[in-house]
Design an enzyme around this catalytic site. Structure first.
Site, PDB file in Angstrom:
ATOM      1  N   ALA A   1     -13.066   1.339   6.473  1.00 42.94           N
ATOM      2  CA  ALA A   1     -13.662   0.797   5.558  1.00 42.94           C
ATOM      3  C   ALA A   1     -13.150   0.016   5.269  1.00 42.94           C
ATOM      4  O   ALA A   1     -13.330  -1.185   4.135  1.00 42.94           O
ATOM      5  CB  ALA A   1     -13.775   1.805   4.253  1.00 42.94           C
ATOM      6  N   ASP A   2     -11.797  -0.516   5.218  1.00 43.23           N
ATOM      7  CA  ASP A   2     -10.654  -2.384   5.471  1.00 43.23           C
ATOM      8  C   ASP A   2     -11.438  -3.082   6.124  1.00 43.23           C
ATOM      9  O   ASP A   2     -11.049  -4.033   5.219  1.00 43.23           O
ATOM     10  CB  ASP A   2      -9.543  -1.912   5.853  1.00 43.23           C
ATOM     11  CG  ASP A   2      -8.846  -0.825   5.730  1.00 43.23           C
ATOM     12  OD1 ASP A   2      -8.585  -0.255   5.204  1.00 43.23           O
ATOM     13  OD2 ASP A   2      -7.457  -0.580   6.354  1.00 43.23           O
TER      14      ASP A   2
ATOM     15  N   GLU B   1       0.444  -1.492  -0.027  1.00 46.52           N
ATOM     16  CA  GLU B   1      -0.147   0.738   0.177  1.00 46.52           C
ATOM     17  C   GLU B   1       0.493   1.264   0.149  1.00 46.52           C
ATOM     18  O   GLU B   1       2.005   1.464  -0.142  1.00 46.52           O
ATOM     19  CB  GLU B   1      -0.982   0.142   1.149  1.00 46.52           C
ATOM     20  CG  GLU B   1      -0.020   0.194   2.572  1.00 46.52           C
ATOM     21  CD  GLU B   1      -1.188   0.474   3.829  1.00 46.52           C
ATOM     22  OE1 GLU B   1      -1.383   1.504   3.342  1.00 46.52           O
ATOM     23  OE2 GLU B   1      -1.326  -0.213   4.718  1.00 46.52           O
TER      24      GLU B   1
ATOM     25  N   LYS C   1      -5.678  10.736   1.074  1.00 43.50           N
ATOM     26  CA  LYS C   1      -5.729   9.531   1.603  1.00 43.50           C
ATOM     27  C   LYS C   1      -7.112   8.944   0.774  1.00 43.50           C
ATOM     28  O   LYS C   1      -7.768   9.411   1.161  1.00 43.50           O
ATOM     29  CB  LYS C   1      -5.675   8.849   2.704  1.00 43.50           C
ATOM     30  CG  LYS C   1      -6.001   7.684   3.937  1.00 43.50           C
ATOM     31  CD  LYS C   1      -6.008   8.336   4.910  1.00 43.50           C
ATOM     32  CE  LYS C   1      -7.052   7.107   5.880  1.00 43.50           C
ATOM     33  NZ  LYS C   1      -7.390   7.927   7.360  1.00 43.50           N
TER      34      LYS C   1
ATOM     35  N   LYS D   1      -3.429  -2.061  15.697  1.00 44.57           N
ATOM     36  CA  LYS D   1      -2.997  -1.694  16.790  1.00 44.57           C
ATOM     37  C   LYS D   1      -3.909  -1.149  17.809  1.00 44.57           C
ATOM     38  O   LYS D   1      -5.156  -1.541  17.370  1.00 44.57           O
ATOM     39  CB  LYS D   1      -2.189   0.327  16.393  1.00 44.57           C
ATOM     40  CG  LYS D   1      -1.504   0.970  15.547  1.00 44.57           C
ATOM     41  CD  LYS D   1      -0.596   1.519  15.691  1.00 44.57           C
ATOM     42  CE  LYS D   1       0.633   2.215  14.630  1.00 44.57           C
ATOM     43  NZ  LYS D   1       0.173   2.206  13.696  1.00 44.57           N
TER      44      LYS D   1
HETATM   45  N1  PSU Z   1      -2.804   1.635  10.496  1.00 41.79           N
HETATM   46  C1  PSU Z   1      -1.492   1.910  10.484  1.00 41.79           C
HETATM   47  N2  PSU Z   1      -0.629   2.536  10.036  1.00 41.79           N
HETATM   48  C2  PSU Z   1      -1.363   2.943   8.632  1.00 41.79           C
HETATM   49  C3  PSU Z   1      -2.763   2.523   8.344  1.00 41.79           C
HETATM   50  C4  PSU Z   1      -3.545   1.913   9.787  1.00 41.79           C
HETATM   51  O1  PSU Z   1      -0.727   1.564  11.725  1.00 41.79           O
HETATM   52  O2  PSU Z   1      -0.683   2.909   7.322  1.00 41.79           O
HETATM   53  C5  PSU Z   1      -3.348   3.285   7.737  1.00 41.79           C
HETATM   54  C6  PSU Z   1      -3.781   2.410   6.374  1.00 41.79           C
HETATM   55  O3  PSU Z   1      -3.268   2.395   5.573  1.00 41.79           O
HETATM   56  C7  PSU Z   1      -4.931   1.873   6.888  1.00 41.79           C
HETATM   57  C8  PSU Z   1      -5.591   2.784   7.019  1.00 41.79           C
HETATM   58  O4  PSU Z   1      -6.098   0.891   5.659  1.00 41.79           O
HETATM   59  O5  PSU Z   1      -4.585   3.407   7.711  1.00 41.79           O
HETATM   60  C9  PSU Z   1      -7.139   3.165   7.569  1.00 41.79           C
HETATM   61  O6  PSU Z   1      -7.760   4.402   7.615  1.00 41.79           O
HETATM   62  P1  PSU Z   1      -9.102   4.375   8.620  1.00 41.79           P
HETATM   63  O7  PSU Z   1      -9.298   4.447   9.891  1.00 41.79           O
HETATM   64  O8  PSU Z   1      -9.085   5.881   8.253  1.00 41.79           O
HETATM   65  O9  PSU Z   1      -9.447   3.643   7.157  1.00 41.79           O
END
Ligand code: PSU
Ligand code: MN
Length: 306
Positions: free
Chosen positions: A143-144, A27, A88, A161
């Protein structure tokens, strides 16, 4: 226009796809919004080397100039690392970015989408997004998770995390039928720490077993991804209670600063790094390399099975 007109696949990857060679998607949000410049440049190249060392081909993904890029040149990696005017991009942003010619980094969700469009089945990342703490009122759920439910790509990550509610994240994945396995562990990893306090249902013993499970799932027409929790190598793992204190502090700062929506995760990541004087960053790099290595091994096994 059809999908092909939007996709820009690097020649090496195009050929590897034709020949059924092992490929690992990587990614770019981790580069643009998860790590500082210029350290991310070294990481971007090294993580690709780790994939190659195992006999697979790396395919970092991004949206550049309104194209879905599968495999980036050195110059393109630099663009993502410098992250000037680089957004992003999650699932809902993709069409806007393409139609308006913007440049954006792909999250886990969008990297899965792009990988699937190209026909790449294995993806290595650091950690996934998930159900945030307090989601019962904020409804902040990455959304993951829906992407894992719907898109047939295997994600190898060090769990997630504990900025997230790990228990709720696992419940969500269970509801949506996403297999969550530990790689040579019974514990779901918590990114910097090998154990989160939550177990996994299946402990995968090696890359071949992982590949056989994936092949079976997709042979059966069971659409969707799989999450493989690969724990950080022992020597780089950090103390759970120490990290918990840091994470609680970062969450508190985010609340005071009124951070919400897609800014939340990048904000927390940056503050965790600052609060630990970069110690956590060194661990972050190592766990990501380790995920790239295991993902590459799985992709090698998967291409042997096909
Ligand atoms: N968690 C991490 N490092 C990251 C991300 C998440 O420890 O770089 C990034 C990844 O790209 C993940 C995104 O898909 O943040 C999730 O963002 P959101 O919570 O806004 O969906
Ligand atoms: Mn969110």
């Amino acid at each position: 226009m059809n999908l092909k007109d939007y996709l820009s696949i690097a020649p090496e990857i195009e050929e590897a796809l034709k020949e059924g060679k092992p490929i690992v998607a990587l990614e770019s949000t981790i580069l643009s919004h998860g790590m500082p410049f210029p350290e991310n440049v070294e990481f971007a190249h090294k993580v690709e080397k780790v994939v190659r060392a195992e006999g697979a081909i790396p395919a970092t993904t991004a949206i550049i100039g309104g194209k879905l890029k599968i495999g980036l040149t050195s110059e393109e990696l630099d663009i993502m690392c410098k992250a000037e005017n680089v957004g992003k991009v999650s699932r809902r942003d993709v069409a806007v970015y393409l139609a308006t010619g913007k440049t954006g980094a792909t999250t886990v969700a969008t990297t899965m989408m792009l990988a699937d469009m190209a026909g790449i089945r294995i993806f290595a990342t650091g950690g996934i997004g998930g159900v945030h703490r307090g989601a019962e009122t904020t409804m902040d759920i990455s959304a993951d998770l829906q992407e894992l439910a719907n898109t047939s790509v295997c994600v190898v990550g060090a769990g997630c995390k504990s900025i997230l509610d790990i228990g709720l994240t696992l419940e969500y994945l269970e509801t949506y039928g996403v297999p969550v396995c530990g790689y040579q562990t019974d514990d779901f990893p918590a990114f910097y720490c090998r154990k989160s306090g939550f177990g996994v249902d299946y402990n995968i013993k090696d890359a071949n077993e992982a590949a056989r499970i994936l092949k079976t799932k997709w042979d059966l027409g069971l659409k969707g991804g799989m999450l493989i929790g690969n724990p950080i190598p022992e020597e780089y793992s950090l103390d759970y209670d120490e990290m918990e204190k840091v994470i609680v502090k970062a969450l508190d700062m985010a609340k005071k600063d009124g951070i919400h929506g897609k800014a939340t995760t990048p904000y927390l990541l940056a503050h965790i790094k600052d609060l630990t004087n970069g110690v956590s960053f060194a661990s972050n790099l190592q766990l990501a390399y380790n995920n790239a290595k295991v993902a590459a091994q799985i992709s090698v096994e998967l291409s042997k099975l096909k």
